[in-house]
Design a protein around this motif. Structure first.
Motif, PDB file in Angstrom:
ATOM      1  N   LEU A  92       0.820  -1.205   0.000  1.00 48.86           N
ATOM      2  CA  LEU A  92       0.000   0.000   0.000  1.00 48.86           C
ATOM      3  C   LEU A  92       0.857   1.259   0.000  1.00 48.86           C
ATOM      4  CD1 LEU A  92      -2.785  -1.011   2.528  1.00 48.86           C
ATOM      5  CD2 LEU A  92      -2.921  -0.950   0.035  1.00 48.86           C
ATOM      6  N   LEU A  93       0.446   2.201  -0.828  1.00 47.42           N
ATOM      7  CA  LEU A  93       1.095   3.511  -0.837  1.00 47.42           C
ATOM      8  C   LEU A  93       0.544   4.323   0.334  1.00 47.42           C
ATOM      9  CD1 LEU A  93       0.577   4.370  -4.624  1.00 47.42           C
ATOM     10  CD2 LEU A  93       2.667   3.508  -3.558  1.00 47.42           C
ATOM     11  N   PRO A  94       1.274   5.334   0.780  1.00 47.44           N
ATOM     12  CA  PRO A  94       0.647   6.263   1.730  1.00 47.44           C
ATOM     13  C   PRO A  94      -0.581   6.890   1.057  1.00 47.44           C
ATOM     14  CG  PRO A  94       3.020   6.607   1.613  1.00 47.44           C
ATOM     15  CD  PRO A  94       2.670   5.661   0.508  1.00 47.44           C
ATOM     16  N   LEU A  95      -1.635   7.109   1.815  1.00 48.17           N
ATOM     17  CA  LEU A  95      -2.884   7.612   1.256  1.00 48.17           C
ATOM     18  C   LEU A  95      -2.675   8.903   0.468  1.00 48.17           C
ATOM     19  CD1 LEU A  95      -5.939   7.326   0.940  1.00 48.17           C
ATOM     20  CD2 LEU A  95      -6.185   8.549   3.114  1.00 48.17           C
ATOM     21  N   ALA A  96      -1.905   9.835   1.010  1.00 42.79           N
ATOM     22  CA  ALA A  96      -1.684  11.112   0.313  1.00 42.79           C
ATOM     23  C   ALA A  96      -1.003  10.897  -1.033  1.00 42.79           C
ATOM     24  CB  ALA A  96      -0.860  12.058   1.186  1.00 42.79           C
ATOM     25  N   GLU A  97      -0.065   9.950  -1.102  1.00 39.58           N
ATOM     26  CA  GLU A  97       0.619   9.665  -2.362  1.00 39.58           C
ATOM     27  C   GLU A  97      -0.333   9.042  -3.378  1.00 39.58           C
ATOM     28  OE1 GLU A  97       4.234   6.852  -4.023  1.00 39.58           O
ATOM     29  OE2 GLU A  97       4.259   7.442  -1.913  1.00 39.58           O
ATOM     30  N   ALA A  98      -1.201   8.146  -2.916  1.00 43.94           N
ATOM     31  CA  ALA A  98      -2.178   7.525  -3.816  1.00 43.94           C
ATOM     32  C   ALA A  98      -3.137   8.574  -4.371  1.00 43.94           C
ATOM     33  CB  ALA A  98      -2.942   6.423  -3.086  1.00 43.94           C
ATOM     34  N   LEU A  99      -3.598   9.464  -3.511  1.00 41.05           N
ATOM     35  CA  LEU A  99      -4.499  10.531  -3.964  1.00 41.05           C
ATOM     36  C   LEU A  99      -3.807  11.459  -4.957  1.00 41.05           C
ATOM     37  CD1 LEU A  99      -6.246  11.409  -0.592  1.00 41.05           C
ATOM     38  CD2 LEU A  99      -7.344  10.430  -2.639  1.00 41.05           C
ATOM     39  N   ARG A 100      -2.548  11.818  -4.678  1.00 40.31           N
ATOM     40  CA  ARG A 100      -1.800  12.689  -5.594  1.00 40.31           C
ATOM     41  C   ARG A 100      -1.644  12.024  -6.951  1.00 40.31           C
ATOM     42  NH1 ARG A 100       2.734  12.236  -7.463  1.00 40.31           N
ATOM     43  NH2 ARG A 100       3.510  10.777  -5.900  1.00 40.31           N
ATOM     44  N   CYS A 101      -1.279  10.746  -6.959  1.00 45.31           N
ATOM     45  CA  CYS A 101      -1.099  10.014  -8.209  1.00 45.31           C
ATOM     46  C   CYS A 101      -2.404   9.974  -9.007  1.00 45.31           C
ATOM     47  CB  CYS A 101      -0.613   8.599  -7.902  1.00 45.31           C
ATOM     48  SG  CYS A 101      -0.393   7.561  -9.365  1.00 45.31           S
ATOM     49  N   LEU A 102      -3.503   9.662  -8.345  1.00 40.48           N
ATOM     50  CA  LEU A 102      -4.801   9.588  -9.009  1.00 40.48           C
ATOM     51  C   LEU A 102      -5.202  10.944  -9.577  1.00 40.48           C
ATOM     52  CD1 LEU A 102      -7.352   7.771  -9.549  1.00 40.48           C
ATOM     53  CD2 LEU A 102      -8.277   8.800  -7.470  1.00 40.48           C
ATOM     54  N   ASN A 103      -5.108  11.981  -8.774  1.00 44.10           N
ATOM     55  CA  ASN A 103      -5.540  13.306  -9.219  1.00 44.10           C
ATOM     56  C   ASN A 103      -4.650  13.864 -10.326  1.00 44.10           C
ATOM     57  OD1 ASN A 103      -7.809  13.420  -7.564  1.00 44.10           O
ATOM     58  ND2 ASN A 103      -6.591  14.132  -5.828  1.00 44.10           N
ATOM     59  N   GLU A 104      -3.356  13.613 -10.248  1.00 45.55           N
ATOM     60  CA  GLU A 104      -2.462  14.075 -11.318  1.00 45.55           C
ATOM     61  C   GLU A 104      -2.753  13.337 -12.619  1.00 45.55           C
ATOM     62  OE1 GLU A 104       1.588  13.775  -9.947  1.00 45.55           O
ATOM     63  OE2 GLU A 104       1.358  15.484  -8.585  1.00 45.55           O
ATOM     64  N   ALA A 105      -3.029  12.052 -12.534  1.00 44.77           N
ATOM     65  CA  ALA A 105      -3.358  11.290 -13.738  1.00 44.77           C
ATOM     66  C   ALA A 105      -4.666  11.781 -14.349  1.00 44.77           C
ATOM     67  CB  ALA A 105      -3.437   9.802 -13.421  1.00 44.77           C
TER      68      ALA A 105
END
Length: 200
Positions: A92-105
């Motif tokens: 699992l990624l840190p939640l903030a990193e997962a959100l950043r990745c999703l939103n940037e994509a």
């Protein structure tokens, strides 16, 4: 890649399900190379218009795999307080990193405001992709994931905890515990063996 924003929120679940058990207690990956990603995209012509001409390269594969890791992290977060899928517990990624990745994509598709005003109806404004712009595959997938996670189906999302299963699924009825009947059978057999091991 498409003419309008996808409404198939299950595309996010399809992406997450490209990770599966290999039958031997390990994890198999459907997206191992660009041709595998090309085949996966082309198998979804109704969800991903222009999929028939899509050819993945290494950059596409890297971006989709990063997005998939973010989506599976967010799925694991969505099923709490239940544990995440077994394939995700250590990844699992840190939640903030997962959100950043999703939103940037999701932001990789440029859009423009459009006004529609039909007959006697009120004018309606919305956004659509820039004409002649090539949508980024990860943007399409990320937007589907956002729609899924922000929509009503998120409440039905579960991680299957049958032995060797690493899938997420949508709970269709109150007593459903596994993604498919074969997982339920494996779980019952494993419980039976565990009871006999403890009593023997």
């Amino acid at each position: 890649m498409r003419d309008s924003i996808t409404t198939d929120t299950h595309l996010a679940l399809d992406l997450a399900l490209t990770v599966r058990h290999d039958g031997d207690g390990g994890v198999a990956d459907e997206l191992t190379d660009p041709p595998a990603l090309t085949a996966w995209v082309r198998a979804r012509p109704h969800t991903l218009p222009a999929a028939g001409t899509f050819i993945a390269d290494e950059n596409d594969l890297t971006a989709v795999l990063a997005l998939r890791a973010a989506v599976r992290t967010l799925f694991a977060h969505a099923v709490r307080p239940a544990p995440p899928g077994p394939a995700d517990e250590a990844r699992l990624l840190p939640l903030a990193e997962a959100l950043r990745c999703l939103n940037e994509a999701a932001a990789r598709t440029p859009t423009v405001p459009v006004l529609e005003w039909a007959g006697g109806a009120e004018p309606v404004g919305h956004r659509r992709p820039v004409p002649d712009g090539r949508d980024d595959l990860t943007a399409v997938l990320a937007q589907a994931a956002i729609a899924f996670l922000a929509g009503p189906d998120r409440e039905r999302l579960r991680a299957c905890h049958a032995p060797r299963c690493v899938r997420y699924f949508l709970k269709e009825h109150p007593r459903q515990e596994w993604c498919k009947p074969s997982c339920g059978n494996r779980a019952r057999v494993a419980r039976h063996h565990e009871r006999h091991r403890r009593s023997g």
